[in-house]
Design an enzyme around this catalytic site. Structure first.
Site, mmCIF file in Angstrom:
data_model
loop_
_atom_site.group_PDB
_atom_site.id
_atom_site.type_symbol
_atom_site.label_atom_id
_atom_site.label_comp_id
_atom_site.label_asym_id
_atom_site.label_seq_id
_atom_site.Cartn_x
_atom_site.Cartn_y
_atom_site.Cartn_z
ATOM 1 N N VAL A 102 -0.455 -5.769 -4.248
ATOM 2 C CA VAL A 102 -1.298 -6.965 -4.223
ATOM 3 C C VAL A 102 -2.223 -7.004 -5.446
ATOM 4 O O VAL A 102 -3.051 -7.890 -5.567
ATOM 5 C CB VAL A 102 -2.136 -7.030 -2.914
ATOM 6 C CG1 VAL A 102 -1.225 -7.165 -1.703
ATOM 7 C CG2 VAL A 102 -3.068 -5.834 -2.764
ATOM 8 N N HIS A 118 3.413 -9.186 -0.180
ATOM 9 C CA HIS A 118 2.267 -8.820 0.660
ATOM 10 C C HIS A 118 0.986 -9.548 0.239
ATOM 11 O O HIS A 118 -0.105 -9.204 0.674
ATOM 12 C CB HIS A 118 2.049 -7.300 0.655
ATOM 13 C CG HIS A 118 3.128 -6.557 1.382
ATOM 14 N ND1 HIS A 118 3.351 -5.207 1.253
ATOM 15 C CD2 HIS A 118 4.086 -6.991 2.253
ATOM 16 C CE1 HIS A 118 4.385 -4.848 2.000
ATOM 17 N NE2 HIS A 118 4.844 -5.916 2.619
ATOM 18 N N ASN A 217 11.546 7.017 -8.916
ATOM 19 C CA ASN A 217 10.440 7.475 -8.080
ATOM 20 C C ASN A 217 10.045 8.885 -8.462
ATOM 21 O O ASN A 217 10.816 9.610 -9.096
ATOM 22 C CB ASN A 217 10.821 7.388 -6.588
ATOM 23 C CG ASN A 217 9.617 7.096 -5.704
ATOM 24 O OD1 ASN A 217 8.558 7.709 -5.852
ATOM 25 N ND2 ASN A 217 9.763 6.146 -4.801
#
Ligand SMILES: [Zn+2]
Length: 252
Positions: A102, A118, A217
């Site tokens: 966000v 989101h 990742n």
């Protein structure tokens, strides 16, 4: 398999890359994740504050928490991983970024096609009329203990334009995210452990539709098992390196 071999495997003409992004990309920008250990603020957990019930009960408390977050966010800048995704789009092979973050750092990095599933912390919206306003400025962020009211209708409270616990995703944003996934033939999954549904279902959907999945990742995740390739390491290093090599291989 090393990065060069993976790049050679995925490079082809007519690449349409969608990136599914999580909090891992923003760590190098100094953003705490607000989950787990990072999530505590004045002995409150994110799960106790980021809910419609908490806002109803004590909107000042919830707004003060968001102000604390905004004071951190105002110091954050996009890092090389955000910038690499902007370049991918500029070269015409990045079709969209679907982010669970966000923090708005993709937008600041200059990426155009973004779905913030989101929500977006830099904006507030009226709880009643359809008015949105930016609040990512230090004046607002320092204004502890104040309740912000809508500048349009003047009578209703503003709330952060984010999806809280117990709330559903914005259906328009979700549809847009699914459209990117359906069009894509190469999905990057970046800095997300893939445990928060429904977003976590998207790599599986891309895979079923024939896309190649490459994960970036810091460690192996539940996504690794369905990824064609996993590139382990900090994504602010691995992603620009991979994208640079991809441009080289494609001669673009
Ligand atoms: Zn209003």
């Amino acid at each position: 398999m090393n990065v060069d071999s993976i790049v050679r495997k995925v490079a082809k003409s007519n690449l349409k890359i969608t990136s599914l992004v999580g909090s891992g990309i923003s760590k190098a920008s100094g953003m705490p994740t607000f989950r787990g250990e990072d999530g505590m603020w004045n002995n409150y957990k994110a799960q106790d504050l980021a809910t419609p019930f908490a806002f109803q009960k004590n909107p000042i408390l919830v707004w003060d928490w968001y102000r604390a977050r905004m004071r951190i966010l105002l110091k954050a800048k996009p890092n090389p991983a955000h910038q690499a995704l902007t370049e991918l789009e500029a070269k015409g092979i990045g079709i969209g970024v679907v982010t669970q973050n966000v923090d708005g750092l993709h937008e600041i990095a200059g990426t155009q096609n973004i779905v913030e599933v989101h929500g977006r912390i830099r904006y507030a919206r009226c709880i009643s009329c359809n008015h949105y306003e930016r609040w990512d400025n230090s004046e607002f962020a320092e204004n502890v203990g104040e309740l912000p009211y809508c500048s349009e209708c003047k009578i209703n409270l503003l709330r952060p334009d984010v999806v809280w616990f117990h709330e559903t995703l914005d259906p328009d944003k979700w549809t847009k995210a699914q459209n990117y996934i359906e069009q894509t033939n190469l999905l990057f999954v970046i800095g997300t452990s893939g445990v928060v549904y429904p977003v976590a279902s998207l790599p599986q959907v891309a895979k079923q539709m024939g896309a190649i999945v490459v994960e970036f990742n810091i460690e192996e995740t539940p996504i690794s098992s369905i990824s064609d390739y996993s590139i382990i390491g900090p994504c602010e290093k691995t992603l620009p390196e991979f994208i640079g090599k991809l441009f080289e291989e494609m001669g673009i």
